[in-house]
Design an enzyme around this catalytic site. Structure first.
Site, short mmCIF file in Angstrom:
data_model
loop_
_atom_site.label_atom_id
_atom_site.label_comp_id
_atom_site.label_asym_id
_atom_site.label_seq_id
_atom_site.Cartn_x
_atom_site.Cartn_y
_atom_site.Cartn_z
N LYS A 172 0.83 -1.21 0.00
CA LYS A 172 0.00 0.00 0.00
C LYS A 172 0.86 1.26 0.00
O LYS A 172 0.60 2.20 -0.74
CB LYS A 172 -0.95 -0.02 1.21
CG LYS A 172 -1.93 -1.19 1.22
CD LYS A 172 -2.92 -1.11 2.36
CE LYS A 172 -2.29 -1.33 3.71
NZ LYS A 172 -1.71 -2.69 3.87
N ASP A 217 -1.23 6.33 6.69
CA ASP A 217 -1.24 4.90 6.95
C ASP A 217 -2.10 4.60 8.18
O ASP A 217 -2.19 5.41 9.10
CB ASP A 217 0.19 4.41 7.19
CG ASP A 217 0.32 2.90 7.05
OD1 ASP A 217 -0.62 2.27 6.54
OD2 ASP A 217 1.37 2.37 7.46
N THR A 268 -5.72 -1.67 7.14
CA THR A 268 -5.81 -3.12 7.20
C THR A 268 -7.15 -3.57 7.75
O THR A 268 -7.44 -4.77 7.77
CB THR A 268 -4.68 -3.68 8.10
OG1 THR A 268 -4.74 -3.03 9.38
CG2 THR A 268 -3.32 -3.43 7.48
N ARG A 327 6.38 -7.91 0.98
CA ARG A 327 7.30 -7.44 2.01
C ARG A 327 8.09 -8.60 2.62
O ARG A 327 9.29 -8.51 2.85
CB ARG A 327 6.54 -6.69 3.11
CG ARG A 327 7.46 -6.13 4.21
CD ARG A 327 6.65 -5.59 5.36
NE ARG A 327 5.88 -4.43 4.97
CZ ARG A 327 4.88 -3.92 5.69
NH1 ARG A 327 4.54 -4.48 6.84
NH2 ARG A 327 4.23 -2.85 5.26
#
Length: 541
Positions: A172, A217, A268, A327
């Protein structure tokens, strides 16, 4: 050259690199000198065992900085990576002006302690893609986002606000940086939980320029008062809030006008976003877990950026253990990069990969020891469930947050676990998975035991054990009866080719040497015994 001379030479080369950076010298020369420094540090570690740990650690750091250098690299970034501080700036102002500048810098740090603003080109992670065309996976999202960016550029206006849903590690933040780069905008990054009140929000947005991409975020964790204040910022590009007038001491409404910007939110937990906030995002993209094929492409590309070679087959082995998360895959890439540096190689081979994951106890399905403990506890102690989460966590001695956020999501994704009002329960696939893994482990243990006997030349014990196992397989798996000779004849007639029939009979006859001696002159090579071990252990499946 003795150790002291080598250390002096290493220090001299390092100081030369620093001097080149301070004077904006050739980046190619800096790169070559850093490579030389890393090699000299490794040599120091070999010559002086007492310095090995520190020298190797510094060699890895210097080498990683060197390979990240390209024509677009910033002198300041390289200097910071090496020294932990920024390049000294030449300031020609008077002493009073210098004091004023310092105060202004301190003020900016205080106001922006929760925000980072930088051109997108200043990314410290070389593995992150900068262009949408370089971004692998999420094809549906890329098509829609690419069209939206083209339309915004044709209109000459900032991109409409975007919300990105998805699990941690799916890209993201990387995608939001790509958006800023494609739009040619600045990038302002902040974290939702770090924003405490509207005033700090206003301070942050006061630093935003026209067309900037503002990335928040974990936006679902914004305080309610800030989430509500952002409504007008997104629609009308202004923020209104209540503050005390310093002259009168009374509260009054203050409105701050903002430049047009693009807000990119990442979360999330999409269900925790208030509907009024969610509705203000024109573009809404859900990032899904990556396929192994896409992850393997990312792995190959990441290795190439680090000047390392990795075959598609080896990349797939890494991908299968990455849980569909780029990741995690890139974290493995970094670890293999360090290992390759210490081994003095540029090739990531299959043996390196298998030994690495064996040490970490991560199997080819991406499950680690914590995952297996979870499944086996649920299967063995609670008959597959259902069982309450608190009870399960107590039994495992693992914190509830770790179980809910790190262990269970992947087991649910793999279809091995069911969560209901009654608690946690293994699915039919989960029960089968645990049983199959145990069969595989049993077979591997048997094979390792037989091979160890062969290596120790304990032929009598080995041949009797092999034939005993074969006899058990005849009875349990093939429902055969009679003497071992009779069962062998029936099995070979129905299931074996001529070569294996001959080999098994040779094994039986050699075993008879030890049980009731005859055929003492019969030869059985080690390679033939190994072939029998592979075959008989394979029959367990």
């Amino acid at each position: 050259m003795n150790i002291l001379e080598l250390k002096d030479l290493c220090n001299a080369n390092y100081k030369k690199c620093i001097s080149l950076l301070e004077n904006k010298g050739s980046l190619k020369t800096v790169h070559d000198l850093l490579i030389k420094v890393s090699e000299q540090l490794l040599t120091i570690g070999q010559i002086a065992p007492g310095d090995r740990a520190i020298a190797n650690k510094r060699a890895v750091k210097v080498f990683n900085v060197a390979r990240s250098i390209n024509k677009d690299s910033s002198y300041d970034d390289i200097y910071f990576a090496l020294t932990g501080s920024y390049l000294p700036q030449e300031i020609e102002e008077t002493e009073a002006e210098e004091t004023e500048i310092k105060e202004e810098k301190v003020s900016k740090v205080v106001e922006n302690k929760n925000v980072s603003r930088s051109p997108v080109g200043e990314i410290k992670n070389p593995l992150r893609p900068l262009q949408l065309s370089d971004y692998i996976g999420q094809d549906d999202c890329k098509v829609q986002l690419g069209n939206a960016i083209k339309a915004a550029r044709l209109r000459g206006t900032p991109l409409k606000h975007i919300i990105l849903f998805g699990n941690a590690g799916l890209g993201k933040t990387t995608l939001s940086r790509i958006i800023a780069n494609e739009m040619g905008s600045g990038f302002v990054e902040m974290n939702g939980p770090a924003i405490r009140d509207v005033q700090s929000f206003v301070n942050i947005f006061s630093k935003v320029n026209e067309g900037d991409v503002v990335f928040i975020d974990e936006i679902h964790r914004l305080p309610t008062v800030c989430a509500e204040a952002i409504y007008s910022a997104m629609e009308d590009y202004r923020i209104s809030y209540m503050a005390k007038n310093p002259n009168t001491g009374e509260s009054e409404n203050i409105t701050v006008n903002l430049p047009r910007f693009t807000l990119v939110g990442a979360t999330t937990h999409s269900g925790m976003l208030a509907k009024p906030l969610l509705d203000r995002f024109v573009h809404q993209f859900h990032l899904k877990p990556y396929t192994d094929e896409d992850i393997s492409k990312i792995v190959v590309k990441s290795f190439s950026k680090l000047n390392l070679e990795c075959s598609t087959m080896c990349a797939m082995e890494i991908a299968k253990r990455s849980r569909g998360i780029p990741r995690k895959a890139n974290a493995f890439v970094e670890q293999f990069s360090d290992k390759a540096l210490l081994d003095g190689t540029t090739i990531i081979d299959f043996e390196m990969i298998t030994s690495f994951f064996d040490q970490l106890k991560i199997n080819e399905d991406g499950l680690d020891s914590f995952d297996m403990d979870y499944l086996e506890t649920l299967n063995d102690k609670y008959g597959g469930g259902p069982v309450g989460l608190e009870t399960l966590c107590s039994c495992l001695s693992i914190d509830k947050n770790i179980v809910e956020n790190q262990i269970e999501p992947y087991l649910l994704f793999k279809g091995l676990l069911k969560v209901s009002s009654g608690g946690r329960e293994l699915s039919a696939s989960g029960v089968e998975y645990v049983n199959n893994l145990r069969k595989k482990a049993s077979k591997e243990n048997n094979k390792n035991y037989f091979v160890s006997l062969l290596e120790d030349h304990q032929y009598e014990k080995l041949l009797i054990a092999l034939c005993s196992m074969l006899e058990g397989i005849f009875k349990e798996k093939y429902n055969l009866e009679g003497t071992f000779q009779e069962m062998m004849d029936v099995y070979c007639e129905n299931n074996c080719d001529e070569a294996m029939t001959s080999l098994l009979n040779k094994l039986r006859m050699k075993r008879n040497d030890f049980v009731h001696p005859n055929d003492r002159d019969l030869e059985l090579e080690d390679s033939e015994i190994m072939e029998c071990i592979e075959y008989i252990c394979g029959l367990e499946d």
